[in-house]
Scaffold this active site. Structure first.
Site, PDB file in Angstrom:
ATOM      1  CB  ALA A  19     -38.572 -73.094-110.090  1.00 57.01           C
TER       2      ALA A  19
ATOM      3  N   GLY B  14     -39.593 -72.017-106.691  1.00 55.46           N
ATOM      4  CA  GLY B  14     -38.480 -71.572-105.523  1.00 55.46           C
ATOM      5  C   GLY B  14     -37.756 -70.435-106.719  1.00 55.46           C
TER       6      GLY B  14
ATOM      7  CG  ASN C  29     -39.328 -73.824 -98.133  1.00 60.62           C
ATOM      8  OD1 ASN C  29     -38.164 -73.628 -97.124  1.00 60.62           O
ATOM      9  ND2 ASN C  29     -39.729 -74.878 -98.602  1.00 60.62           N
TER      10      ASN C  29
ATOM     11  CG  HIS D 149     -33.815 -48.127-107.289  1.00 56.61           C
ATOM     12  ND1 HIS D 149     -33.316 -47.559-106.100  1.00 56.61           N
ATOM     13  CD2 HIS D 149     -33.635 -49.424-106.691  1.00 56.61           C
ATOM     14  CE1 HIS D 149     -33.533 -48.277-105.186  1.00 56.61           C
ATOM     15  NE2 HIS D 149     -33.679 -49.434-105.519  1.00 56.61           N
TER      16      HIS D 149
END
Length: 219
Positions: free
Chosen positions: A158, A140, A83, A113
Site C-alpha cells: 500500500a 491501497g 476497490n 509530460h
C-alpha cells in the site's frame, strides 16, 4: 500523422486535439453514468463497462467511483476486482492479467509530460503503456507510472509508487517501489486444479411444530 496516431506511437502529441478531446468526453460521460448506477444493479454496470473498455474477461468488479480517459485502451482479464476510486489514464494501452485485485484509491497513469515547461504549456505530452500480469495484488493508494510492467504473482504494498518494472514472484514496496521479498511461483495449472469448496446440501425442510391447546370450559 494525426495527434491520435502520434499518441499511439508513443510520440509527443497534443492532448488538446479535438478528436482526442471528444473521445475523452465520451468516456467521461460513461464513467459518470457508471458511478451513478445503484449499488445492486450489477447488470447495468456490466453493460456500461462493455461500452467503455476495449476488452474484459469474466467476473469483472469495479467499485464506483471509477474514472478513465478513453476506455478503449483498457484490457482486463478474468476475475478482476478494483476497490473504490480507481483512476486509469489510458492514453496508451493498459493491460491487466487474470486474478488481479486492486485496493482503493489507486492510479494507473500512462500519461507523461515533458520536463520543458514551454512544451507542457502547449498541452503536449507522451503516452507510455502499462502492463500488469496475472495473480497480482495491489494495495491501497498505489500509483503506477507509464512504461511500467508488473510481472505475475506480485504483491505491491500500500502507498507504493511504481516507477520501474517489477519482476514476477515478489513482494515490492516503497517510493520508488522495489522488491523486498521473493514469493514461491504459482502455476496456472495449480490454480486450475485447486479444489472447489464442497457445496452444502440444503437442509431438509422441517415440519412446522404444533402445540396442542386444551380449552376448559368454566361455568
Amino acid at each position: 500523422m494525426t495527434e491520435k496516431e502520434k499518441q499511439q506511437a508513443g510520440e509527443l502529441y497534443n492532448s488538446n486535439d479535438r478528436e482526442l478531446f471528444n473521445e475523452r468526453i465520451k468516456a467521461k460521460k460513461l464513467c459518470a453514468e457508471y458511478n451513478a448506477v445503484e449499488c445492486n444493479d450489477f447488470q447495468k454496470r456490466e453493460r456500461i463497462l462493455d461500452r467503455l473498455v476495449a476488452l474484459r474477461g469474466e467476473n469483472t468488479v469495479i467499485e464506483p467511483n471509477f474514472f478513465c480517459d478513453y476506455g478503449y485502451n483498457i484490457v482486463v482479464g478474468d476475475n478482476f476486482y478494483a476497490n473504490h476510486n480507481l483512476v486509469i489514464l489510458d492514453c496508451a494501452d493498459i493491460e491487466f492479467g487474470n486474478n488481479v485485485f486492486i485496493g482503493p484509491n489507486c492510479g494507473f497513469y500512462a500519461a507523461e509530460h515533458p520536463i520543458e515547461a514551454n512544451l507542457r504549456n502547449q498541452g503536449l505530452e507522451y503516452a507510455k503503456p502499462i502492463k500488469v500480469g496475472s495473480n497480482v495484488w495491489i494495495g491501497g493508494g498505489v500509483t503506477v507510472i507509464g512504461g511500467v510492467t508488473i510481472g505475475d504473482n506480485v504483491v505491491i504494498g500500500a502507498g507504493s509508487v511504481v516507477t520501474k518494472d517489477i519482476p514476477s514472484n515478489c513482494v515490492a514496496v516503497g517510493n520508488p517501489c522495489a522488491p523486498i521479498k521473493t514469493i514461491e511461483p504459482v502455476s496456472e495449472t495449480e490454480i486450475a486444479e485447486k479444489p472447489k469448496p464442497a457445496e452444502k446440501k440444503p437442509a431438509p425442510e422441517e415440519k412446522p411444530k404444533t402445540r396442542r391447546i386444551e380449552i376448559h370450559r368454566i361455568d
